[in-house]
Structure formats: structure tokens, C-alpha cells
Design an enzyme around this catalytic site. Structure first.
Site, mmCIF file in Angstrom:
data_model
loop_
_atom_site.group_PDB
_atom_site.id
_atom_site.type_symbol
_atom_site.label_atom_id
_atom_site.label_comp_id
_atom_site.label_asym_id
_atom_site.label_seq_id
_atom_site.Cartn_x
_atom_site.Cartn_y
_atom_site.Cartn_z
ATOM 1 N N LYS A 119 -7.952 -3.363 -1.944
ATOM 2 C CA LYS A 119 -8.487 -4.930 -2.345
ATOM 3 C C LYS A 119 -7.588 -5.871 -1.627
ATOM 4 O O LYS A 119 -6.648 -5.965 -1.425
ATOM 5 C CB LYS A 119 -7.826 -4.842 -4.087
ATOM 6 C CG LYS A 119 -8.525 -6.052 -4.785
ATOM 7 C CD LYS A 119 -8.023 -6.102 -6.053
ATOM 8 C CE LYS A 119 -8.512 -6.991 -6.975
ATOM 9 N NZ LYS A 119 -7.845 -6.953 -8.455
ATOM 10 N N SER A 141 -11.720 -7.746 -12.049
ATOM 11 C CA SER A 141 -11.715 -8.346 -10.556
ATOM 12 C C SER A 141 -12.102 -7.482 -9.526
ATOM 13 O O SER A 141 -12.629 -7.886 -8.509
ATOM 14 C CB SER A 141 -10.613 -9.409 -10.405
ATOM 15 O OG SER A 141 -9.601 -8.438 -10.257
ATOM 16 N N SER A 159 -8.189 -5.269 -14.343
ATOM 17 C CA SER A 159 -9.009 -5.159 -13.190
ATOM 18 C C SER A 159 -9.244 -4.187 -12.241
ATOM 19 O O SER A 159 -9.940 -4.053 -11.217
ATOM 20 C CB SER A 159 -8.432 -6.570 -12.217
ATOM 21 O OG SER A 159 -8.860 -7.613 -12.610
HETATM 22 N N1 GLN Z 1 -10.601 -10.058 -16.573
HETATM 23 C C1 GLN Z 1 -9.150 -10.360 -16.644
HETATM 24 C C2 GLN Z 1 -9.101 -11.634 -16.098
HETATM 25 O O1 GLN Z 1 -10.089 -12.266 -15.701
HETATM 26 C C3 GLN Z 1 -8.386 -9.561 -15.643
HETATM 27 C C4 GLN Z 1 -7.875 -9.712 -14.166
HETATM 28 C C5 GLN Z 1 -6.941 -8.961 -13.593
HETATM 29 O O2 GLN Z 1 -6.787 -7.772 -14.174
HETATM 30 N N2 GLN Z 1 -6.650 -8.994 -12.368
HETATM 31 O O3 GLN Z 1 -7.952 -12.255 -16.043
#
Ligand code: GLN
Length: 510
Positions: free
Chosen positions: A83, A158, A182
Site C-alpha cells: 500500500k 482505504s 482499511s
Molecule cells: N474508512 C475509515 C476512515 O475513513 C478507515 C480508514 C483507515 O482504516 N485508514 O477513516
């Protein structure tokens, strides 16, 4: 032939490498071929590091030929995608933000050092929501990633790029970061496996900071065993991360192998009432598959009960105060001074440092990131700190206590990974709250620092995958790997193979 190769699990690939049936180079080349064929429609990668990957593969093959592989982990020689939230020396790292475009880190994250030491070639950097902020990868500054199951749907976020790369066979393994889901939610949306380890179980050194008290690096894979093997490569103590736990990685691979025996006698599983553990309130396709999976767990001998973690209903609210507060602080470093983008004020505007910073941040950050910086700055501001940040921290403590109490009664907890299957592009981009609400199931693990895993449990009526989530007590990540592997094995018996066999793969056509 190469298609057969890329469809192997990482554990099978590793075995073929060890037996010298295939070289790391052949395998890496096969993955690069899939990447080339798939990327025009998938866009899982922001950067493909083909030359570096092949050089790493050659170096490993040489070592293997010389018999110089002592101490290397089981996955040695198997390629991996990373990532773009994790820094890689000499390979551009952007966090999918314009503010870091073109930045080439001068150092490797600890997990990257470990991957390299394991002789695992790095295929490239995967797409994400800008600074890992989002649930669909639509907030990337460099375009969408597509869900390999349906091009109209998001891959989740994400870490949509890592999940799409793994499920489309562009990479057998990937690394993600999980601050609020994410790794797990994209795994759920793409029919792959995603793990958020115990907070502190994997070094965060070199992970671009989003919300430091919640961030955790973890594995993305196609099977539970592959995730466990990767977890063992990247885990363990690191003095460069002050929150790193001074203990060895829990025996997760052994637990996964144990689970594959399909025997869960004596394993106590608690279904979390507040986040869909009863299947209620969720998309019908998700509830149906979840409840069937629960029956499978029972049929393997697990003792399943319903448990209540009363404060989990407040965790979404607490997260969306704590996370932006930490984001506003962590992202203060992108000021145009030291690295990344710099935008000078136009003529007529005083050429001061403060103006340069303002113009840089205005041009460099996307709307979602700006929204969170503003929210966080507000929550931390004098006069509001106690009401917002202070209250959220108290809720966080209650959530931690809820988990501790629940784990006195059961070995693992369970819920669907997400309330829905993958949604369509554009469906939630104009309504941030709707996007945030989908995180209700994954966030509690980050607030409590406990490990959690998402494993596929079938497809809904539109042939989109559904994820099943297990939570384990802190530093007992192995506890969730066993039932996760058992469920995966039992469901494979039902479907006649891995869930990904239900996905059409035109980009693999010979
Ligand atoms: N969807 C969550 C957010 O928008 C998780 C983000 C993440 O785990 N980096 O914050």
C-alpha cells in the site's frame, strides 16, 4: 501455465520455490504479466516497480541456488504489493496525495526491511484513499481503483488497491494499513482475507501516520494461512516504534493450520449484538451469509452465544472525533518546507512562509483530507477540547472495557465485516456521513487495539462477496486465525473451492 501459477496460494508458491519447481523470477514475471494485462481496467497500482522486483527475485534465486536460505521465512521468494502508505526506499511513495507526488523516500519502513530480508520481491505500490482517509478509494488523488468482481463497484477503502491487487491475482500478497477498517473492509468487498493485528504487534515505523493511536500495518491475502504467514514475516518488536510490543509474534500460522482441520470443539464464539452479530439491520444478503457461516461454525463444534458490548454503539462517534484530531496533528508536517509539493503564493500576495504553506496545503490536499483537518482542529481547540476530544477518549475507554469483559466469557467475537457488500461508484461521495456509517463494524477493533480478521463467507444475490469478521484479545491474534481458517475450509467444501473462483477473470484469459 503462468495463469495456473498466479492462482496458487502464497504458501503453495513458496513450496514450489523451495522445491525448485519454479524460480522467484518466473513467479515475479508471471505476476508482472497479470499486472500489465489487468491494470488498464483495475488501476490497483500507483507505481509498478518491475525492474526492482525482478532484481530482488534474481538475488533471492541466487541465494537459493547457493543454499544460503537458512533462517528465511516460509514465504521467501514470493512477491508482494505494498500500500502506498508505507515508505519504500528509492520507490515513490505518495499516500495517494498530490502533496507527496514525486517524493522518493530515503529509507525503508521496518516492515519493508523485513520483506526484503525475506527475499520477497516488491511488485509496486497500491492505490488508496488520500492519506488512507476513506472507505472506497474514491478519495485517491490519482483516480479510482475498480472492484475486480464488478467494474461499477468500489473495491472498498482505504486500501482498495491492495485488496484489488490480491483478489485479481496481480499479487499473491499485499500489505495494508488499518486505522478504522482499511484492510478488513476492502477484503470483505473483494472476497479476500485482511488482518488488522494487535495494536503494537507490527511496527509502524515508516507507515505514513494517519491517526497514530489507531494505525496498524497488516496482511492482505487470498487465504487465512497466507495472511498468517505474512503476519509472521512483518510482526515483532521494533525499538524504532515506541508503541511496539516487546513480545514475539503470536503463533498465528500454527493456529491457521490447526483451523484447517475443521474442528472447533471448545472454541467459544460471541456474536456482537450491537454491530450486526445477529444479522439484524444489515443488508439482507450480508445477514444471510453471515448467519449461514455461524451455522457452519456450530457444525464444527464451536460454542456460539450472543454477547452485548453496550458501548460499541458509540464507537463510530468517538472514532470520528479521535481520528481527525490525530490527523490534524499528523498532517501538519506537510507544509511545503521540507519535502513534497511546494506552491508559492501568486504575485501580489506577500511571499511569506505562512502564505507558502497555505497555498501548498490548499493545492496539495483533497477535500476529504481538508474536512478531517478542519474537524480535528476544531475538536482539539481551546474551549472545545474537553467536550469533544475528552469525551471521545472516555468513550474509547468504555469500548476497551467492553472488549475486556466480553473476552472473559468467550475466546473470540464475531460480526459481519461491513454492513453491506461493495457499493457503486459515486453512491456515497457526496454524503460523507453515509460513507462514515459503513465503518461501524470495523472501528471498534481500532479503538480497543484488539486484532481482527475478515474472511470471505460467500456472495450476495448480485454475486458480490460478503466478509465475516473475528476479533481476538490483545496479543492473542492466534485465537482468531483458528476459527477463520476453519470457516474458510468449511465454506470451500460448500462452494467447491475458494470464493474467488466465483469471480470472472477476463484479464487472465490465455
Ligand atoms: N474508512 C475509515 C476512515 O475513513 C478507515 C480508514 C483507515 O482504516 N485508514 O477513516
Amino acid at each position: 501455465m503462468s495463469n495456473e501459477l498466479v492462482k496458487l496460494t502464497a504458501a503453495q508458491m513458496a513450496e514450489k520455490i523451495r522445491n525448485k519447481e519454479v524460480s522467484s523470477r518466473e513467479l515475479t514475471q508471471a505476476e508482472l504479466d497479470v499486472i500489465e494485462a489487468a491494470e488498464p481496467t483495475m488501476h490497483a497500482f500507483l507505481h509498478v516497480a518491475a525492474d526492482e522486483a525482478l532484481a530482488q527475485a534474481d538475488a533471492f534465486d541466487k541465494k537459493l541456488a547457493a543454499g544460503d536460505t537458512e533462517g528465511l521465512p516460509e514465504l521467501a521468494g514470493v512477491p508482494i504489493a505494498i500500500k502506498d502508505m508505507i515508505v519504500t526506499k528509492g520507490i515513490p511513495t505518495t499516500a495517494a496525495s498530490k502533496i507527496l507526488e514525486g517524493w522518493v523516500p530515503p529509507y525503508d519502513a521496518t516492515v519493508i526491511e523485513k520483506i526484503k530480508a525475506a527475499g520477497m520481491p516488491i511488485l509496486g505500490k497500491t492505490n488508496l484513499d488520500e492519506f488512507a482517509q476513506g472507505s472506497s478509494t474514491e478519495h485517491s488523488a490519482f483516480g479510482n481503483t475498480y472492484n475486480p468482481w464488478n467494474k461499477d463497484c468500489v473495491p472498498g477503502g482505504s486500501g482498495g488497491g491492495s485488496a484489488a491487487a490480491v483478489s485479481s491475482y496481480e499479487a499473491p500478497l499485499a500489505l495494508g494499513t488499518d486505522t478504522g477498517g482499511s484492510i478488513r473492509q476492502p477484503a470483505s468487498f473483494t472476497g479476500s482475507v485482511g488482518v488488522k493485528p494487535t495494536y503494537g504487534g507490527v511496527s509502524r515505523y515508516g507507515a505514513i501516520a494517519m491517526a497514530s493511536s489507531l494505525d496498524q500495518i497488516g496482511p492482505c491475502a487470498r487465504t487465512v494461512l497466507d495472511a498468517a504467514l505474512l503476519h509472521e514475516v512483518i510482526g515483532g518488536n521494533d525499538r524504532r516504534d515506541s508503541t511496539s510490543i516487546p513480545a514475539p509474534v503470536p503463533p498465528v500460522a500454527a493456529a491457521a493450520r490447526e483451523g484447517l482441520k475443521r474442528d472447533l470443539k471448545g472454541v467459544r464464539i460471541g456474536l456482537i449484538k450491537e454491530i450486526g452479530g445477529t444479522g439484524e439491520g444489515f443488508q439482507p444478503g450480508v445477514a444471510k451469509r453471515f448467519n449461514e457461516a455461524v451455522e457452519q461454525l456450530k457444525s464444527m463444534g464451536a460454542e456460539v452465544t450472543e454477547v452485548s458490548l453496550p458501548h460499541l454503539s458509540y464507537s463510530l462517534g468517538a472514532y470520528y472525533i479521535i481520528m481527525p484530531s490525530e490527523v490534524s496533528s499528523n498532517l501538519a508536517r506537510y507544509d511545503g518546507m521540507r519535502y513534497g509539493l511546494r506552491v508559492m503564493p501568486p504575485t501580489g500576495v506577500p511571499q511569506t512562509a505562512a502564505n507558502m504553506m497555505a497555498y501548498t496545503r490548499e493545492a496539495g490536499f483533497g477535500d476529504e483530507v481538508k474536512r478531517r483537518i478542519i474537524l480535528g482542529t476544531y475538536a482539539l481547540s481551546a474551549g472545545y477540547y474537553d467536550a469533544w476530544y475528552g469525551s471521545a477518549q472516555k468513550v474509547r475507554t468504555l469500548v476497551i472495557e467492553d472488549f475486556a469483559k466480553a473476552f472473559e466469557q468467550v475466546d473470540v467475537l464475531a460480526s459481519p465485516t461491513a454492513p453491506t457488500t461493495a457499493f457503486k461508484f459515486g453512491e456515497k461521495t457526496s454524503d460523507p456521513l453515509a460513507m462514515y456509517l459503513g465503518d461501524v463494524t470495523t472501528i471498534p477493533a481500532n479503538l480497543a487495539g484488539v486484532p481482527a480478521i475478515s474472511v470471505p463467507c460467500g456472495v450476495d444475490d448480485s454475486n458480490m462477496p460478503v466478509g465475516f469478521q473475528f476479533f481476538a484479545p490483545q496479543q492473542h491474534d492466534e485465537a482468531m486465525y483458528k476459527p477463520a481458517a476453519a470457516l474458510e475450509a468449511a465454506l470451500e467444501d460448500t462452494w467447491g473451492g475458494n470464493i474467488l473462483t466465483k469471480m470472472a477473470t477476463p484479464w487472465l484469459a490465455d
